[in-house]
Design an enzyme around this catalytic site. Structure first.
Site, short mmCIF file in Angstrom:
data_model
loop_
_atom_site.label_atom_id
_atom_site.label_comp_id
_atom_site.label_asym_id
_atom_site.label_seq_id
_atom_site.Cartn_x
_atom_site.Cartn_y
_atom_site.Cartn_z
N ILE A 293 -4.15 4.40 0.60
CA ILE A 293 -4.59 4.75 1.95
C ILE A 293 -5.78 5.69 1.91
CG2 ILE A 293 -3.88 5.83 4.12
CD1 ILE A 293 -0.93 5.15 3.17
N TYR B 217 0.83 -1.20 0.00
CA TYR B 217 0.00 0.00 0.00
C TYR B 217 0.87 1.25 0.00
CZ TYR B 217 0.95 0.52 5.05
OH TYR B 217 1.55 0.68 6.26
N CYS B 218 0.27 2.35 -0.46
CA CYS B 218 0.90 3.66 -0.45
C CYS B 218 -0.21 4.70 -0.36
CB CYS B 218 1.78 3.86 -1.68
SG CYS B 218 0.92 3.63 -3.25
N THR B 219 0.11 5.96 -0.54
CA THR B 219 -0.87 7.02 -0.30
C THR B 219 -2.09 6.90 -1.20
OG1 THR B 219 0.96 8.48 0.30
CG2 THR B 219 -1.20 9.50 -0.08
N GLY C 82 -1.91 4.81 -4.35
CA GLY C 82 -1.85 3.62 -5.18
C GLY C 82 -0.77 3.58 -6.22
#
Length: 287
Positions: free
Chosen positions: A210, A181-183, A185
């Site tokens: 996220i 996951y990241c901020t 995508g």
């Protein structure tokens, strides 16, 4: 007046970058929007802020180009515009990994919806009974602000360090389901493809990142806030600003090492913006 903060990305081949940059900036300035848009041969990564009407007008205009028709923006609301000016920049990559064989436009990796991930975490395994490992692909200063409970955090300084970190730790993931996951995508589009390339199985990306997870689940199993690359500093689980940056630390979306300032911002708005502090350095935003 409420300000709409919009982020979006799309991996799509672009071969008219100088002309496109000029057109996009002209439209943004006409609508009095602020933010940063990155354009590269592999696609677009944008962060914009403004009142609802001009934001919607810009997205309608942009989607008239078939290459951007599939853009799926994420939105949050603030009381003020969290950018000092409008910039449209040409880059080598819209998210820097320096692995040209990784091309999300050609083959997107598998993803998991936020509500599905929330269910997996609540039940302690995925639908096939495998243990779920959460893998944070963001930089250390981002994970300092918040991350999932029990997530793997490699404390990387930039995304270019991710391939080496995952290669040294592959055994951890054997027989498990990995959700990166990241901020928003964009990093995970590349991270999942790389993990597949090195032979890892059962790897997924969190769809929408996220921010979408907060929107759809309320942030269950998350600890802290989420770092964002603008003057808000971070947003909480309701997507409200939570950590304003000091005046000299306004991040925006910053360049990659090696950018030439003389060519990177030829079409930038003349409105001045505070300069980043040496401590925070050059950062690349993630939609």
């Amino acid at each position: 007046m409420s300000i709409v903060n919009l982020s979006a990305y799309r991996f799509v081949s672009l071969d008219d970058l100088p002309t496109l940059r000029e057109r996009v900036l002209e439209r943004c300035l006409a609508l009095e929007l602020k933010g940063t848009i990155l354009l590269a041969p592999e696609g677009i990564n944008l962060f914009l802020a403004g009142p609802r009407e001009p934001i919607d007008a810009f997205m309608h205009w942009l989607r008239e180009d078939p290459r951007f028709a599939g853009l799926e923006p994420k939105e949050s609301i603030s009381d003020e515009v969290p950018f000092g000016r409008m910039r449209v920049r040409l880059k080598k990559e819209i998210i820097t990994m320096r692995m040209p064989a990784i091309r999300p436009e050609g083959a997107r990796g598998p993803s998991v919806a936020p509500v599905t991930l929330e269910r997996w975490l609540a039940q302690g395994h995925d639908d096939d009974g495998r243990e779920v490992v959460l893998l944070d692909t963001r930089n250390d200063y981002e994970t300092d602000v918040g991350l999932f409970d029990n997530a793997v955090d490699y404390r990387i300084a930039s995304f270019t360090e991710f391939p080496k970190a995952i290669a040294a730790d592959r055994a951890r993931y054997d027989g498990k389901t990995v959700v990166s996951y990241c901020t928003g995508g964009i990093r995970c589009e590349k991270a999942v493809l790389h993990m597949q390339d090195i032979g890892m199985q059962h790897v997924f990306q969190l769809e929408g990142g996220i921010l979408k997870y907060f929107e759809e689940t309320g942030g269950a199993h998350w600890r802290g806030d989420c770092f964002v690359f603008d003057e808000r500093g971070a947003v909480d689980k309701s997507l409200a600003p939570s950590l304003p940056l000091p005046y000299g630390e306004r991040a925006g979306v910053r360049g990659q090492p090696g950018d030439n300032p003389a060519t990177s911002d030829v079409f930038a708005s003349p409105i001045p913006s505070p300069q980043p502090s040496p401590q925070r350095g050059e950062r690349e935003g993630c939609a």
